[in-house]
Motif scaffolding. Sequence first.
Motif, PDB file in Angstrom:
ATOM      1  N   GLY A   1      23.921   6.143  -1.033  1.00  0.00           N
ATOM      2  CA  GLY A   1      23.196   4.947  -1.442  1.00  0.00           C
ATOM      3  C   GLY A   1      22.901   3.991  -0.310  1.00  0.00           C
ATOM      4  O   GLY A   1      22.677   2.792  -0.537  1.00  0.00           O
ATOM      5  N   LYS A   2      22.864   4.486   0.929  1.00  0.00           N
ATOM      6  CA  LYS A   2      22.618   3.607   2.085  1.00  0.00           C
ATOM      7  C   LYS A   2      21.180   3.098   2.107  1.00  0.00           C
ATOM      8  O   LYS A   2      20.910   2.008   2.625  1.00  0.00           O
ATOM      9  CB  LYS A   2      22.920   4.371   3.382  1.00  0.00           C
ATOM     10  N   ILE A   3      20.241   3.888   1.576  1.00  0.00           N
ATOM     11  CA  ILE A   3      18.844   3.458   1.546  1.00  0.00           C
ATOM     12  C   ILE A   3      18.568   2.668   0.277  1.00  0.00           C
ATOM     13  O   ILE A   3      18.050   1.552   0.313  1.00  0.00           O
ATOM     14  CB  ILE A   3      17.896   4.669   1.634  1.00  0.00           C
ATOM     15  N   VAL A   4      18.912   3.240  -0.848  1.00  0.00           N
ATOM     16  CA  VAL A   4      18.758   2.553  -2.131  1.00  0.00           C
ATOM     17  C   VAL A   4      19.801   3.116  -3.091  1.00  0.00           C
ATOM     18  O   VAL A   4      19.970   4.331  -3.208  1.00  0.00           O
ATOM     19  CB  VAL A   4      17.321   2.734  -2.684  1.00  0.00           C
ATOM     20  N   SER A   5      20.519   2.236  -3.756  1.00  0.00           N
ATOM     21  CA  SER A   5      21.583   2.665  -4.667  1.00  0.00           C
ATOM     22  C   SER A   5      21.014   3.071  -6.014  1.00  0.00           C
ATOM     23  O   SER A   5      19.879   2.727  -6.365  1.00  0.00           O
ATOM     24  CB  SER A   5      22.599   1.540  -4.861  1.00  0.00           C
ATOM     25  N   ALA A   6      21.829   3.819  -6.772  1.00  0.00           N
ATOM     26  CA  ALA A   6      21.412   4.250  -8.108  1.00  0.00           C
ATOM     27  C   ALA A   6      21.178   3.047  -9.020  1.00  0.00           C
ATOM     28  O   ALA A   6      20.284   3.063  -9.868  1.00  0.00           O
ATOM     29  CB  ALA A   6      22.474   5.175  -8.705  1.00  0.00           C
ATOM     30  N   GLU A   7      21.992   1.992  -8.827  1.00  0.00           N
ATOM     31  CA  GLU A   7      21.836   0.781  -9.642  1.00  0.00           C
ATOM     32  C   GLU A   7      20.491   0.102  -9.378  1.00  0.00           C
ATOM     33  O   GLU A   7      19.826  -0.374 -10.304  1.00  0.00           O
ATOM     34  CB  GLU A   7      22.975  -0.198  -9.357  1.00  0.00           C
ATOM     35  N   MET A   8      20.089   0.088  -8.097  1.00  0.00           N
ATOM     36  CA  MET A   8      18.812  -0.531  -7.743  1.00  0.00           C
ATOM     37  C   MET A   8      17.641   0.263  -8.308  1.00  0.00           C
ATOM     38  O   MET A   8      16.666  -0.313  -8.783  1.00  0.00           O
ATOM     39  CB  MET A   8      18.696  -0.637  -6.216  1.00  0.00           C
ATOM     40  N   VAL A   9      17.748   1.588  -8.277  1.00  0.00           N
ATOM     41  CA  VAL A   9      16.684   2.433  -8.821  1.00  0.00           C
ATOM     42  C   VAL A   9      16.595   2.264 -10.332  1.00  0.00           C
ATOM     43  O   VAL A   9      15.499   2.239 -10.905  1.00  0.00           O
ATOM     44  CB  VAL A   9      16.929   3.912  -8.454  1.00  0.00           C
ATOM     45  N   LYS A  10      17.761   2.127 -10.962  1.00  0.00           N
ATOM     46  CA  LYS A  10      17.771   1.934 -12.417  1.00  0.00           C
ATOM     47  C   LYS A  10      17.101   0.613 -12.784  1.00  0.00           C
ATOM     48  O   LYS A  10      16.362   0.531 -13.775  1.00  0.00           O
ATOM     49  CB  LYS A  10      19.216   1.960 -12.932  1.00  0.00           C
ATOM     50  N   ALA A  11      17.362  -0.415 -11.980  1.00  0.00           N
ATOM     51  CA  ALA A  11      16.760  -1.726 -12.243  1.00  0.00           C
ATOM     52  C   ALA A  11      15.277  -1.746 -11.911  1.00  0.00           C
ATOM     53  O   ALA A  11      14.485  -2.415 -12.576  1.00  0.00           O
ATOM     54  CB  ALA A  11      17.492  -2.802 -11.437  1.00  0.00           C
TER      55      ALA A  11
END
Length: 375
Positions: A240-250
């Motif tokens: 998740g160094k580029i984009v985390s799963a939480e950010m993608v979900k949001a």
Amino acid sequence: MDVAIVEKRAIQDISVTKDRLDTVGLEYEKITAMEMLTMKGYPSYKYYYNSIQFSFLDFEKYILGMSPENSLFVNTITGMMLDQLQPTFSNEDVTLQPIQGEKATVTASMRFYAGIYGILNLEASTLRDKDNFATLFKVGSSLGKAPSDRTALSQLGVSEKSKTRLSFWALDNALASQTLVDVAAQKNFFIQNAEVLNPLMQKMAVLQLQNLLTQGQMEAKLTEAKTALTAKLNELNKDGKIVSAEMVKANPNLSIEKQVELMTQLNEQVISISVAVLTKQQGAQEAAQELAAQTAQLAEVLPLLALDFNALNEAMKTAGEALSKQQGLEVLAQLGDVSSQLVDGGGLEVSYGIIMKNLEFLNKLTLMTNPEYNR
């Protein structure tokens, strides 16, 4: 429909002649406003005598019930330190917050006093650390080994393996400085992995140029290059160094696939408009100005695009010079110069450097109140 004209005032003085100022800037007014907002009571004995020491942050917390995450003052200072402050406008009819497509001018003096007021003015002796608002902006430093429980960053060019490495990190409850560290860490991730990603990005950009010139004959190879780049980015993003799963979900548009798709579209626009400028097509200059403003904003928000823009400029310079040797394509010799006017290839390192210098300055101020945080 009523149309209101909003004047954008200059931050600094603009002098037209030796004895006349055309515009008096607002820099000192903004600095004074920051001082007033961080003062804990007016400088009058009767307020201190009655223990009335109340800053604007106290007003936000205890009267408005706002948390530091939603604080207007904290978010303003953070935006200044990130060099990403967006302007707002309001009157009795409308509130524009933020004004889309605009960026507020922040001077070195404004950042300097923002740090001083944010830490030294707000410093207080409290029973709970969270009630000392100066803590929001504090930064610790370490020489050699940094704390293992938090992200620690150094200036550009400093090896992470160096035993004399000077690194900076956010203190506990330092919400604002932690935001600075998090944004800088993401930018630093791409800087550290540029050697791996640049060749893939350059290959894709060259194929996009060839695909444009051959009217789609390189589509298959372009798809392969795009797939290879996406695969490498997903591999690097396993933690998740580029984009985390939480950010993608949001926000699904932040996924690696969506970011690569956006990158591909922007590359195509930069290449096609660059060629249009070189061939003097009608409306090309106007389109170039609009695209330059758009890419600058996106590069601030998405470091992946900032890295790609550097690779794009290098690819256009190399490919343009090579193709210009062919008959009828001589005009492409300046392709790299035109593309560099549309996208800033050095924006990633410059942005990281600005944030790190601000963290270093906040650290110096922190050591005035908490010298024990220099480890």
